[in-house]
Design an enzyme around this catalytic site. Structure first.
Site, PDB file in Angstrom:
ATOM      1  N   ARG A 103       0.854  -1.185   0.000  1.00 54.87           N
ATOM      2  CA  ARG A 103       0.000   0.000   0.000  1.00 54.87           C
ATOM      3  C   ARG A 103       0.889   1.233   0.000  1.00 54.87           C
ATOM      4  O   ARG A 103       1.721   1.396   0.890  1.00 54.87           O
ATOM      5  CB  ARG A 103      -0.886  -0.045   1.252  1.00 54.87           C
ATOM      6  CG  ARG A 103      -2.037   0.918   1.221  1.00 54.87           C
ATOM      7  CD  ARG A 103      -2.924   0.708   2.438  1.00 54.87           C
ATOM      8  NE  ARG A 103      -2.275   1.111   3.675  1.00 54.87           N
ATOM      9  CZ  ARG A 103      -2.942   1.566   4.748  1.00 54.87           C
ATOM     10  NH1 ARG A 103      -4.255   1.645   4.730  1.00 54.87           N
ATOM     11  NH2 ARG A 103      -2.301   1.911   5.822  1.00 54.87           N
ATOM     12  N   ASP A 199       0.554  -1.396  12.653  1.00 53.96           N
ATOM     13  CA  ASP A 199       0.766  -2.044  11.353  1.00 53.96           C
ATOM     14  C   ASP A 199       0.985  -3.538  11.579  1.00 53.96           C
ATOM     15  O   ASP A 199       2.006  -3.942  12.138  1.00 53.96           O
ATOM     16  CB  ASP A 199       1.987  -1.395  10.677  1.00 53.96           C
ATOM     17  CG  ASP A 199       2.210  -1.950   9.272  1.00 53.96           C
ATOM     18  OD1 ASP A 199       2.102  -3.186   9.095  1.00 53.96           O
ATOM     19  OD2 ASP A 199       2.498  -1.159   8.368  1.00 53.96           O
ATOM     20  N   ASP A 202       4.284  -5.128  10.360  1.00 60.57           N
ATOM     21  CA  ASP A 202       5.437  -4.819  11.216  1.00 60.57           C
ATOM     22  C   ASP A 202       5.370  -5.612  12.518  1.00 60.57           C
ATOM     23  O   ASP A 202       6.394  -6.054  13.043  1.00 60.57           O
ATOM     24  CB  ASP A 202       5.487  -3.322  11.542  1.00 60.57           C
ATOM     25  CG  ASP A 202       5.826  -2.488  10.321  1.00 60.57           C
ATOM     26  OD1 ASP A 202       6.223  -3.078   9.290  1.00 60.57           O
ATOM     27  OD2 ASP A 202       5.677  -1.256  10.389  1.00 60.57           O
TER      28      ASP A 202
HETATM   29  C1  PRP Z   1      -1.632  -3.617   5.281  1.00 59.29           C
HETATM   30  C2  PRP Z   1      -2.605  -4.745   5.630  1.00 59.29           C
HETATM   31  C3  PRP Z   1      -3.520  -4.760   4.446  1.00 59.29           C
HETATM   32  C4  PRP Z   1      -3.591  -3.327   4.058  1.00 59.29           C
HETATM   33  C5  PRP Z   1      -4.862  -2.750   4.611  1.00 59.29           C
HETATM   34  O1  PRP Z   1      -0.643  -4.094   4.435  1.00 59.29           O
HETATM   35  O2  PRP Z   1      -1.986  -5.972   5.866  1.00 59.29           O
HETATM   36  O3  PRP Z   1      -3.039  -5.545   3.372  1.00 59.29           O
HETATM   37  O4  PRP Z   1      -2.463  -2.658   4.638  1.00 59.29           O
HETATM   38  O5  PRP Z   1      -5.030  -1.451   4.159  1.00 59.29           O
HETATM   39  P1  PRP Z   1      -6.178  -1.042   3.141  1.00 59.29           P
HETATM   40  O6  PRP Z   1      -7.431  -1.719   3.598  1.00 59.29           O
HETATM   41  O7  PRP Z   1      -6.251   0.452   3.313  1.00 59.29           O
HETATM   42  O8  PRP Z   1      -5.758  -1.441   1.765  1.00 59.29           O
HETATM   43  P2  PRP Z   1       0.639  -3.218   4.043  1.00 59.29           P
HETATM   44  O9  PRP Z   1       0.386  -2.469   2.770  1.00 59.29           O
HETATM   45  O10 PRP Z   1       1.093  -2.416   5.228  1.00 59.29           O
HETATM   46  O11 PRP Z   1       1.692  -4.325   3.653  1.00 59.29           O
HETATM   47  P3  PRP Z   1       2.398  -5.458   4.552  1.00 59.29           P
HETATM   48  O12 PRP Z   1       1.329  -6.452   4.930  1.00 59.29           O
HETATM   49  O13 PRP Z   1       3.382  -6.043   3.591  1.00 59.29           O
HETATM   50  O14 PRP Z   1       3.028  -4.823   5.764  1.00 59.29           O
END
Ligand code: PRP
Length: 206
Positions: A103, A199, A202
């Site tokens: 994201r 997060d 993380d």
């Molecule tokens: C986070 C989470 C979701 C997304 C949710 O992933 O795991 O996939 O954000 O946000 P949204 O509903 O606004 O799309 P992230 O992009 O932080 O990646 P990661 O899981 O690799 O840390």
């Protein structure tokens, strides 16, 4: 039912431990696994059964077994991987697919960096897992791709959801039931769920 908030007392207890900022990576992973069992049980409670005649040591009886329709788990990387183990604890033979989405921190739009799912998704029950449903941008994008790959019977599991995300997901994919452990208060300007848990990626990967 299109949205199920699993509010079992053990889930609420474990969610409170998991949300605390002091919770270590090790404890977070273990709690996610334990909560995942409840979410997985809810997401699979309508799986079809067929009769299975068996012999117990005492007598014969007609038991039940799954109708043979294989389950496919799809993890939205990275954080979705934290929910794969509890799902495999429940369904050890499930097939697994992955979709890698990152994201953009400013636009909040997801971009795809990986997509690999089993063939014949149309014949499977597909359970998509991601701990966070914030704007739902990632979930909607992932479901668009998974449907393009043929999946029809789909459920989505998240740990923590925002009310905005629940609505956006339902508007775009009304046929996909959502199973979540908590629908929180709101989404802040940075796209974080409030109160949320930070997060998830993380907190699982460190
Ligand atoms: C986070 C989470 C979701 C997304 C949710 O992933 O795991 O996939 O954000 O946000 P949204 O509903 O606004 O799309 P992230 O992009 O932080 O990646 P990661 O899981 O690799 O840390």
């Amino acid at each position: 039912k299109s949205v199920t908030e699993v509010n079992h007392p053990l889930v609420q207890h474990k969610m409170t431990l998991l949300r605390r900022k002091e919770t270590s990576v090790l404890e977070f992973r273990q709690l996610l696994r334990e909560i995942g069992w409840f979410l997985g049980a809810e997401a699979t409670k309508d799986l079809k059964l067929i009769d299975e005649p068996i012999e117990t040591p005492v007598t014969s009886m007609v038991g039940k077994k799954l109708d043979g329709k294989k389950v496919c788990l799809i993890s939205i990387l990275r954080a979705g991987d934290g929910l794969i183990q509890p799902m495999l604890d429940l369904i050890p033979s499930a097939r697994i697919g992955v979709i890698g989405l990152a994201r953009d921190e400013e636009t909040l739009m997801p971009t795809k960096y990986c997509f690999k799912v089993p063939k014949d998704l149309e014949n499977r029950v597909t359970i998509v897992v991601d701990p966070m449903l914030a704007t739902a941008g990632s979930a909607i994008f992932a479901l668009d791709e998974i449907k393009k790959a043929g999946a029809k019977d789909i459920r989505f599991i998240s740990l923590v959801s925002s009310p905005e995300g629940v609505k956006a997901l339902h508007d775009r994919h009304p046929d996909v039931p959502l199973i979540t452990a908590a629908i929180d208060d709101h989404l802040n300007e940075a796209g974080y769920i409030v109160p949320g848990l930070g997060d998830a990626g993380d907190r699982i990967f460190g």
